[in-house]
Design a protein around this motif. Structure first.
Motif, PDB file in Angstrom:
ATOM      1  N   SER A 350      -6.961 -13.004   5.924  1.00  0.00           N
ATOM      2  CA  SER A 350      -7.163 -14.009   4.887  1.00  0.00           C
ATOM      3  C   SER A 350      -8.257 -13.606   3.888  1.00  0.00           C
ATOM      4  O   SER A 350      -8.130 -13.843   2.688  1.00  0.00           O
ATOM      5  N   THR A 351      -9.322 -12.964   4.399  1.00  0.00           N
ATOM      6  CA  THR A 351     -10.416 -12.564   3.495  1.00  0.00           C
ATOM      7  C   THR A 351      -9.895 -11.580   2.451  1.00  0.00           C
ATOM      8  O   THR A 351     -10.200 -11.683   1.258  1.00  0.00           O
ATOM      9  N   ALA A 352      -9.088 -10.630   2.902  1.00  0.00           N
ATOM     10  CA  ALA A 352      -8.521  -9.644   1.968  1.00  0.00           C
ATOM     11  C   ALA A 352      -7.617 -10.347   0.953  1.00  0.00           C
ATOM     12  O   ALA A 352      -7.660 -10.059  -0.249  1.00  0.00           O
ATOM     13  N   ALA A 353      -6.817 -11.299   1.430  1.00  0.00           N
ATOM     14  CA  ALA A 353      -5.885 -11.994   0.529  1.00  0.00           C
ATOM     15  C   ALA A 353      -6.633 -12.831  -0.506  1.00  0.00           C
ATOM     16  O   ALA A 353      -6.213 -12.938  -1.659  1.00  0.00           O
ATOM     17  N   ARG A 354      -7.764 -13.387  -0.102  1.00  0.00           N
ATOM     18  CA  ARG A 354      -8.552 -14.165  -1.062  1.00  0.00           C
ATOM     19  C   ARG A 354      -9.234 -13.265  -2.084  1.00  0.00           C
ATOM     20  O   ARG A 354      -9.507 -13.674  -3.206  1.00  0.00           O
ATOM     21  N   SER A 355      -9.556 -12.008  -1.663  1.00  0.00           N
ATOM     22  CA  SER A 355     -10.379 -11.205  -2.586  1.00  0.00           C
ATOM     23  C   SER A 355      -9.595 -10.248  -3.480  1.00  0.00           C
ATOM     24  O   SER A 355     -10.048  -9.931  -4.571  1.00  0.00           O
ATOM     25  N   LEU A 356      -8.396  -9.813  -3.068  1.00  0.00           N
ATOM     26  CA  LEU A 356      -7.670  -8.850  -3.928  1.00  0.00           C
ATOM     27  C   LEU A 356      -7.454  -9.360  -5.356  1.00  0.00           C
ATOM     28  O   LEU A 356      -7.696  -8.619  -6.318  1.00  0.00           O
ATOM     29  N   PRO A 357      -7.020 -10.625  -5.559  1.00  0.00           N
ATOM     30  CA  PRO A 357      -6.743 -11.049  -6.936  1.00  0.00           C
ATOM     31  C   PRO A 357      -7.907 -10.837  -7.897  1.00  0.00           C
ATOM     32  O   PRO A 357      -7.703 -10.429  -9.044  1.00  0.00           O
TER      33      PRO A 357
END
Ligand SMILES: Cc1ncc(COP(=O)(O)O)c(C=O)c1O
Length: 417
Positions: A350-357
């Motif tokens: 989830s952390t990666a998904a929140r930060s990529l954008p």
């Protein structure tokens, strides 16, 4: 218009018939009310409650009365849309196809109007845009409509009592995954029990898919997406299959819209016509871009593409979904020109998904889709039915290799933080 004109031509010229000025660009009509004819013989009274509805009173060229009933920009948009949404139908002496396209203030206003028109006791539906489920829950509250899983067995549909006058509502391609379902299969299932098939074809605009060719009775679009195409207008569209029943329903819908009140604004109607002119170019480019990016991401994940960049993608991206990755044989006919311009990816956590954008420069971190600019959304922001590792991607008309490069740079930036 001769039926032989191609969509690119129709999008520019189908509404020439609406032009009563010498302007090349369509004029903007803002008035909410219109002067009645000065000849008393031309005054057409509004229909009595039990009177048959006719296109003369409710069609796209009916005399203008008040803009909640009909307005010139929206009627012109309906005329232009009719040429694109009914590629396999031609107008007859009794039908004018534009009457069967009804535009609304938003996609959800259109879906609400669909349910008001059909008044189903049971709806077969599942997944797809969460907002449509929100509309269904309003109808559950108002008059207790029941739902059954769209993909459930015939026995379960029987148990739910799905029958004549009910609705099978199929969204394809599906929001947010970009995956497709076979329209013809659901048309047959619905029609075998006297139900109607409505298709939310928002992800499959006219260049990509014609649900009527596969048995749809009513086709819905959030015109906010590919019809508008520039992320600056809301629009909903219902197109009703031409024919005795459909023509009658479309006229009723036009009358019901007067009382629902959810009409397109005058400026939005005009923006819609302006945007439609380039829809074919935009959608083709967006679809091609998405197909290319999906093939590349999938190749990296599955190992058919190798190298440092592929390793980087594989390290972060767990899964990608899109109709171009489906093996189903019906797709070559149902979507012959390419997949939707939206797909979903799942990151490792989830952390990666929140930060990529926020590491990307060419993708706005925002909801919605269909515009010329690429968007990426941590989908959990607007949809509580999805996993928190999912990102929904809407591809614009930029160069796809620039988008690919941006994606790689974004993934690199995640590793260096
Ligand atoms: C598939 C689908 N249907 C309907 C809608 C609702 O459209 P609108 O936002 O124009 O009300 C959306 C919006 O995202 C959608 O994706």
């Amino acid at each position: 218009m001769p039926p032989s004109y191609q969509p690119a031509t129709l999008a520019i010229h189908a509404d020439d018939v609406c032009s009563n000025t010498t302007d090349v660009a369509p004029p903007i009509h803002l008035s909410t009310t219109y002067r009645y004819p000065s000849d008393p013989l031309q005054l057409i009274p509004s229909p009595e409650a039990d009177e048959e509805l006719t296109p003369e009173v409710l069609g796209t060229d009916a005399p203008l009365v008040y803009s909640r009933l009909a307005a010139p920009n929206a009627s012109r948009l309906e005329t232009a849309l009719a040429s694109l949404l009914f590629p396999s139908f031609t107008a007859t002496s009794t039908t004018k196809l534009s009457t069967n396209v009804v535009v609304y203030a938003s996609g959800l206003a259109a879906f609400h109007a669909l349910l008001v028109s059909v008044v189903p006791k049971v709806i077969a539906v599942s997944g797809g845009y969460h907002g449509c489920h929100g509309v269904i829950s309003l109808h559950k509250k108002m008059h207790g409509v029941k739902t059954v899983d769209l993909h459930a067995s015939e026995e379960e549909w029987d148990k739910a009592g799905l029958g004549k006058g009910d609705l099978v509502h199929l969204e394809t391609p599906l929001n947010p995954t970009g995956e497709s379902y076979e329209i013809e299969k659901y048309a047959k299932r619905a029609h075998a029990r006297g139900a109607l098939l409505s298709v939310d074809s928002t992800f499959g605009p006219p260049q990509l898919q014609d649900p009527f060719a596969w048995g749809a009775d009513i086709v819905m679009h959030s015109g906010t997406k590919y019809v508008g195409g520039h992320s600056d207008m809301l629009c909903g569209i219902l197109a009703v299959k031409p024919g005795v029943e459909g023509d009658k329903r479309a006229l009723e819908m036009r009358l019901e819209r007067l009382f629902l009140g959810g009409v397109m604004g005058n400026l939005e109607g005009w923006l819609g016509i302006r945007s439609l002119r380039t829809m074919e170019l935009r959608v083709k480019r967006q679809s091609k871009n998405a197909d290319n990016l999906v093939a590349w991401l999938d190749g990296c994940i599955r190992g058919s593409i190798t190298g440092e960049e592929a390793d980087l993608v594989k390290h972060h991206v767990v899964k990608v979904t899109h109709s171009s990755l489906q093996k189903d044989s019906y797709l070559a006919q149902q979507m012959p020109n390419g997949g939707p311009a939206v797909f979903a990816i799942w990151l490792a956590d989830s952390t990666a998904a929140r930060s990529l954008p926020s590491k990307l420069k060419l993708f706005h971190h925002a909801t919605s889709l269909g515009g010329v600019e690429s968007l990426i959304e941590w989908r959990r922001m607007s949809d509580n039915t999805v996993e928190d590792t999912m990102l929904r991607v809407s591809i614009g008309i930029e160069d796809w290799n620039d988008l690919r490069f941006d994606f790689i740079e974004g993934l690199k930036a995640m590793d260096t933080k």
